[in-house]
Design a protein around this motif. Sequence first.
Motif, mmCIF file in Angstrom:
data_model
loop_
_atom_site.group_PDB
_atom_site.id
_atom_site.type_symbol
_atom_site.label_atom_id
_atom_site.label_comp_id
_atom_site.label_asym_id
_atom_site.label_seq_id
_atom_site.Cartn_x
_atom_site.Cartn_y
_atom_site.Cartn_z
ATOM 1 N N ASN A 194 1.861 -3.121 -6.747
ATOM 2 C CA ASN A 194 2.308 -1.779 -6.377
ATOM 3 C C ASN A 194 2.767 -1.082 -7.646
ATOM 4 N N GLU A 218 0.810 -1.222 0.000
ATOM 5 C CA GLU A 218 0.000 0.000 0.000
ATOM 6 C C GLU A 218 0.841 1.268 0.000
ATOM 7 N N ASN A 219 2.146 1.138 -0.192
ATOM 8 C CA ASN A 219 3.027 2.296 -0.157
ATOM 9 C C ASN A 219 3.076 2.935 -1.544
#
Length: 135
Positions: free
Chosen positions: A101, A72-73
């Motif tokens: 991602n 989730e970065n």
Amino acid sequence: MLSGKNFQSLINFLWDNGALDYFSLEDCELGQEGGEAIAVGMTKNRGISELHIGKNRFGDVAMEGLVRALLENARLRVLDIDGCKIMDRGGKALSELIRNNHGIHTYDFRDNQFYDETGSHMADAIKQNHRVKKI
């Protein structure tokens, strides 16, 4: 070499320094515990855009934790994990990160121990994520 309460200091450092853009602990003889500490630290750090932690001995368990932290970065752009003793289990987790991602565009995962099946998972993940620019 980091150990014990130094790992908690590392976690706190990563949590408290959201403005930090570049972070490197390359070739620091960090094992699984060090890799797990970085993973925990990255759960709350959303400032780092380049994470260079290659040439350590994290292994698969720490890699799985790092993947969970980075899924989730949205800020991270570069992930360097070359030579971290990651095998197929961690490589498959890395495939999930590559696939999901879309912020990370540069990966360095040379000198790990992936076999053909894991390589195939990674190739499929890269095909699905068109934002990957450099491997």
